[in-house]
Design a protein around this motif. Sequence first.
Motif, short mmCIF file in Angstrom:
data_model
loop_
_atom_site.label_atom_id
_atom_site.label_comp_id
_atom_site.label_asym_id
_atom_site.label_seq_id
_atom_site.Cartn_x
_atom_site.Cartn_y
_atom_site.Cartn_z
N PHE A 120 0.85 -1.20 0.00
CA PHE A 120 0.00 0.00 0.00
C PHE A 120 0.88 1.24 0.00
O PHE A 120 1.83 1.33 0.77
N PHE A 121 0.58 2.18 -0.89
CA PHE A 121 1.36 3.43 -1.00
C PHE A 121 0.42 4.61 -0.77
O PHE A 121 -0.35 4.98 -1.66
N PRO A 122 0.42 5.19 0.45
CA PRO A 122 -0.49 6.32 0.70
C PRO A 122 0.03 7.62 0.05
O PRO A 122 1.24 7.83 -0.03
N PHE A 123 -0.90 8.45 -0.40
CA PHE A 123 -0.51 9.75 -0.98
C PHE A 123 -0.08 10.70 0.14
O PHE A 123 -0.69 10.71 1.22
N LYS A 130 -4.76 -1.76 6.94
CA LYS A 130 -4.68 -1.50 8.38
C LYS A 130 -4.55 -0.01 8.65
O LYS A 130 -3.82 0.71 7.95
N GLY A 131 -5.25 0.46 9.68
CA GLY A 131 -5.16 1.87 10.08
C GLY A 131 -6.07 2.80 9.31
O GLY A 131 -6.09 4.01 9.56
N PHE A 137 -12.34 -2.09 1.13
CA PHE A 137 -11.00 -1.50 1.12
C PHE A 137 -10.56 -1.05 2.51
O PHE A 137 -9.42 -1.30 2.92
N HIS A 138 -11.44 -0.38 3.26
CA HIS A 138 -11.07 0.13 4.59
C HIS A 138 -10.77 -1.00 5.58
O HIS A 138 -10.03 -0.82 6.54
N SER A 139 -11.35 -2.20 5.33
CA SER A 139 -11.08 -3.37 6.20
C SER A 139 -9.78 -4.06 5.81
O SER A 139 -9.09 -4.63 6.68
N LEU A 140 -9.42 -4.02 4.54
CA LEU A 140 -8.21 -4.71 4.06
C LEU A 140 -6.94 -3.95 4.39
O LEU A 140 -5.89 -4.54 4.59
N ALA A 179 -12.57 7.80 7.33
CA ALA A 179 -11.40 8.44 6.71
C ALA A 179 -11.37 8.18 5.20
O ALA A 179 -11.05 9.08 4.41
N ALA A 180 -11.73 6.96 4.81
CA ALA A 180 -11.75 6.61 3.38
C ALA A 180 -12.80 7.42 2.63
O ALA A 180 -12.54 7.93 1.53
N SER A 181 -13.99 7.57 3.24
CA SER A 181 -15.07 8.34 2.58
C SER A 181 -14.72 9.82 2.50
O SER A 181 -15.02 10.49 1.50
#
Length: 568
Positions: free
Chosen positions: A51-54, A135-136, A130-133, A141-143
């Motif tokens: 996972f690569f967060p912006f 972590k953190g 996606f928010h469950s897969l 936050a996703a919405s």
Amino acid sequence: MVLLHVLFEHAAGYALFAVKEVEEIGMLLPQVEESVLNIGKFNSMVSLAAFFPFKSAQAALENINAVSEGVVHADLKLFLETNLPLSGKKKAILGVSDAKIGAALQEEFSISIQTGGVVAEIARGVRLHFHSLVKGLTALAASKAQLGLGHSYSRAKVKFNVNRVDNMIIQSIALLDQLDKDINTFSMRVREWYGYHFPELIKIVSDNSTYCRMAQLIGNRKELSEESLESLEEVVMDAAKAQAILDASRSSMGMDISPIDLINIERFSNRVVSLAAYRLELQEYLRSKMSQVAPNLAALIGEVVGARLISHAGSLTNLAKYPASTVQILGAEKALFRALKTRGNTPKYGLIFHSTFIGRAAAKNKGRISRYLANKCTIASRIDCFSEVPTSVFGDKLRGQVEERLSFYETGDVPRKNVDVMKEAVKEATDVATEIKRKLDKKEKKRRKREKKLQEETGETNGEAGAENDVKKKKKQVAEDIEVAAEESPAAENGAEDSSAKKKKKRKAEVEIQAEEAAATDNGAEETDTPAKKKKKRKTETKDAEPAEETPETPVSEKKKKKKKKET
């Protein structure tokens, strides 16, 4: 060994999922579809590989813009290079939901890309869980990330829309057509309503807007007299018609009408008249917009027909991309497909039929002139779309060519060659463009001058406050210069000392007068003297003072003068 990896682009960042097992054959079975909806079963099928967060909202917008345009962003490239297993006996397959970005990735990494089918089902499950897969990451936050990115993406799309000027034309012509329909419908309603009271007026006045104005003016027909003849003539613009209305009102077969009904008819006719007036204003606005956006197309085929072509194509850019054959039948799509289906004759013209050229041509030449006109419309739209300075020179020349072609069909006069006409047009267009640029530069200079004046006016108030301090400094400087000059001068004899002392006093008095004059002039002026100018002033003052002190008179010469005076 995991061979299929699925790339998922989220508002929070890029995610790479490794697919462990998947049912390809029974993919559409209800049981398999339900397993995607269940998080427990879906976890056994898919696992998060990376996972690569912006880093920021700006980075997210840049990445998502690149994905939508089918371009591989530097962040995405680095992410896949780091986490996707590219080496090995069997190369990994990357699944993406968008075929456009898939083609770009295949070109970049030389890997096999899979879209649709299994990948679409897995992407559906990932989007749901996606928010469950990850972590953190919470659902809230996703919405929030999705909402923020959605707003910024839409804002950027609207802001940098190249067709935003064309949109005004499209809306204007749509509103103009709607107003024509509405005014016609409302006018017919006024005719029917007022016709109960004064039916003879319908035959005398045929124009809809004029009829509404007459209904508004006359009101009750029994109140018409010779005095109102002048006002009737102003509306109808014809003395005979005004007299006919007056005569008809006296012998009308209409029924009597109550004052309340009359008030309602007058109000409604007033609305129709105001709508007709607004339609004229809107037409003028459309004309001005067309002269700015597509001056050549407007000059060639007219503002209304040109606007309809732009509206039907979607934008001026789309119209410029069309070939002449498409422009010719633009607006006659139903007739074209019906002709293709029944194997009949295809239509010769679409929206361009409303131009004056096709109406003026003979029946046998209508198809030929429509083809020629469509060709010229395509040229005009391309010039308007891609030229930097909009001018109507090419439009006027192309219109002249169509006129010549019409006369050629009628009389047989050979028209000029296209090359010669275009050479003339290019020459004129360059002259007009340079003139427009010169005017724009002139306006820019005037604007700068105005800004400079304003800055100077605001600076004057600050300058007056500092002027007094500047005068004091000057006086002090002059006094210091005199003292320095006095120290530098050589010690003279007694006779010479007396005369030099008198000269020094005189010089001091002159310097003080000069300082007072400078102070008087500086009080009304700006504080514009720079340090360099002050230094120059000091130098000139010291130079004036030095020559007198450098050549003091000797005692001998002084004695000789005294003897001569005694002898005389």
